[in-house]
Design an enzyme around this catalytic site. Structure first.
Site, PDB file in Angstrom:
ATOM      1  N   GLU A 195      -4.780  82.805  54.604  1.00  0.00           N
ATOM      2  CA  GLU A 195      -3.545  82.611  55.335  1.00  0.00           C
ATOM      3  C   GLU A 195      -3.526  81.028  55.960  1.00  0.00           C
ATOM      4  O   GLU A 195      -2.597  80.947  56.856  1.00  0.00           O
ATOM      5  CB  GLU A 195      -3.673  83.510  56.664  1.00  0.00           C
ATOM      6  CG  GLU A 195      -5.058  83.376  57.325  1.00  0.00           C
ATOM      7  CD  GLU A 195      -5.491  84.093  58.515  1.00  0.00           C
ATOM      8  OE1 GLU A 195      -6.086  83.950  59.405  1.00  0.00           O
ATOM      9  OE2 GLU A 195      -4.864  85.412  58.517  1.00  0.00           O
ATOM     10  N   GLU A 329      -4.201  92.072  55.462  1.00  0.00           N
ATOM     11  CA  GLU A 329      -5.224  92.327  56.911  1.00  0.00           C
ATOM     12  C   GLU A 329      -4.424  92.783  58.164  1.00  0.00           C
ATOM     13  O   GLU A 329      -3.294  92.508  58.282  1.00  0.00           O
ATOM     14  CB  GLU A 329      -5.969  91.112  57.495  1.00  0.00           C
ATOM     15  CG  GLU A 329      -6.635  90.284  56.408  1.00  0.00           C
ATOM     16  CD  GLU A 329      -7.357  89.031  56.904  1.00  0.00           C
ATOM     17  OE1 GLU A 329      -7.277  88.723  58.200  1.00  0.00           O
ATOM     18  OE2 GLU A 329      -7.605  88.146  56.130  1.00  0.00           O
TER      19      GLU A 329
END
Length: 468
Positions: A195, A329
């Site tokens: 990310e 996630e």
């Protein structure tokens, strides 16, 4: 004690080199072979069902790990020193099998490839071998696997300041990863990054639009480099399904028109986003931060409106345009949270995603939602909820042929019981699976250690002999 055996007649001619692919009886029956199916990425992501992360394990990193090992260990760093640094036990095949038994269809494995890295960004053969071992266990358990370059010490944050060197490192690492795993089937997916693609030093999302176009352009360039490297790496990689990291994996930022999916000659890509909203509940534990106040409960009408709005955003922006979405996630801590709210939040996020054809992958770390010591979900009520969403039903044991397990120690892979493991054992196991032979020491042929002798054991034996 009795040993279960399932002998499956395989109506296929297997080449003498044993390098060919094997027939499938269902969508996951040949998870560990080298075949690439003619299915779209949307179909593949749908087949994943719901997933779980092997978090805080192979991506654990930090200079302090070497310092501790010098002071308290043997002074020789190993993959297990990193694997256990953030609190995980050494991962076993039983832990991985437990994930499959609890109903998960895909395991995301975050990796810090810079651990033990050599000069010129050469990935450690020992670290690579450990990743292979865990990937093999996942696929042997008939689950999909996703591997990536995770935070990896944070070097990706330097892209805006040192683009050429960071791009060289990125390309060099993905070239090695892609080559190492090029012969794996489409049950293995590569993810471009975690990310970190998106830099506040270039564009502050809370401070106007200055630098926004430049930051997005760099994200898009890195993702394109990822696709180009993998597609040119040979083996099955020209057709491998790839997962493209969204801008900081945020829903809104990934849906921004400036974010572009790479050009891909294979047309086999999905986009990756993460879901931790509201942050006061999904990120913070029991202490406030400057950017959010902690919350112990979740489930108001406004909470559900926010959740559904965000999921609709990804559906409208990607699913409805034919681009698959994996929520790589989602999760929340348990410390400082009301247990019923934790269960409600995780169940609701999973359901909202799954009903919109997004694949939700639960973030789980040591001591978290999946109990690695007991190989089961820590909250069995949550497990029940997730199984109801995905439609997973535990497989009932078949009625097998049984033979008495021998008492002496057995050499794994010694199928013909001659005291050594060689190509003759591969032939013996093949003949057994074709219904043309018998096995005296059944435990020696059960390389997967799942109490079933099948095609997966043949594949692992072949790999064992190739490595030898």
């Amino acid at each position: 004690m009795h040993k279960q055996i399932i002998s499956t007649a395989l109506s296929v001619v297997i080449s003498a080199s044993f390098l060919g692919s094997f027939p499938r009886t269902d969508s996951r029956s040949a998870a560990a072979d080298t075949a690439m199916r003619e299915i779209t990425t949307m179909e593949l992501v749908k087949d994943m069902g719901i997933g779980i992360n092997l978090g805080n394990t192979l991506e654990a990193c930090g200079d302090w790990i070497a310092d501790v090992d010098r002071q308290w260990g043997d002074g020789v760093l190993s993959p297990q020193d990193y694997e256990t640094a953030w609190g995980s036990p050494v991962i076993t095949q039983q832990m991985i099998q437990g994930m499959a038994d609890e109903g998960f269809g895909v395991v995301r494995v975050p990796v810090a490839w810079s651990n033990l890295i050599g000069e010129g960004y050469k990935i450690s053969p020992e670290y690579d071998a450990r990743v292979h071992e865990i990937v093999d266990w996942i696929i042997c358990a008939k689950m999909y696997c996703i591997i990536n370059i995770h935070w990896d010490g944070g070097w990706v944050n330097s892209f805006p300041d040192n683009k050429d060197e960071c791009m060289r490192r990125y390309e060099t690492m993905w070239t090695q990863i892609a080559d190492s795993f090029k012969d794996y089937s489409d049950y293995l997916m590569f993810e471009s990054q975690n990310e970190e693609l998106g830099w506040e030093k270039v564009w502050n999302p809370w401070g106007g639009t200055e630098g926004k176009a430049e930051s997005y352009a760099l994200v898009n360039e890195i993702n394109q480099k990822f696709v180009d490297v993998v597609r040119s790496s040979g083996g099955n990689n020209p057709k491998r399904h790839l997962l493209i990291s969204g801008y900081n994996t945020g829903f809104d930022r990934t849906c921004d028109p400036l974010f572009k999916m790479p050009d891909d000659p294979a047309g086999r890509m999905a986009v990756s986003v993460h879901y931790y909203s509201p942050p006061g509940f999904a990120i913070l534990e029991d202490e406030d931060a400057e950017w959010a106040k902690t919350r112990s409960t979740w489930g108001t009408d406004e909470d559900f409106r926010e959740l559904n709005s965000n999921m609709d955003m990804m559906k409208n922006g990607y699913i409805d345009k034919g681009i698959p979405v994996i929520i790589g996630e989602y999760g929340c801590p348990t410390k400082g949270k009301e247990p019923d709210s934790v269960r409600l939040f995780l169940t609701s996020v999973c359901r909202a995603a799954y009903e919109r054809q997004l694949c939700p992958v639960l973030w789980s770390t040591p001591g978290g939602h999946y109990d690695r010591d007991n190989c089961r979900m820590a909250d069995q009520e949550l497990k029940k909820n997730l199984n109801e969403i995905s439609g997973f039903k535990p497989q009932q044991p078949t009625e097998p042929t049984t033979v008495t397990e021998p008492e002496p120690q057995v050499l794994s892979g010694d199928v013909n019981n001659d005291g050594s493991v060689n190509v003759a054992d591969l032939v013996a196991l093949q003949q057994f699976l074709l219904g043309a032979g018998i096995i005296e020491k059944t435990e020696a042929a059960d390389l997967c250690e799942d109490r079933i002798i099948d095609i997966y054991d043949l594949i692992l034996l072949r790999r064992l002999l190739i490595k030898a």
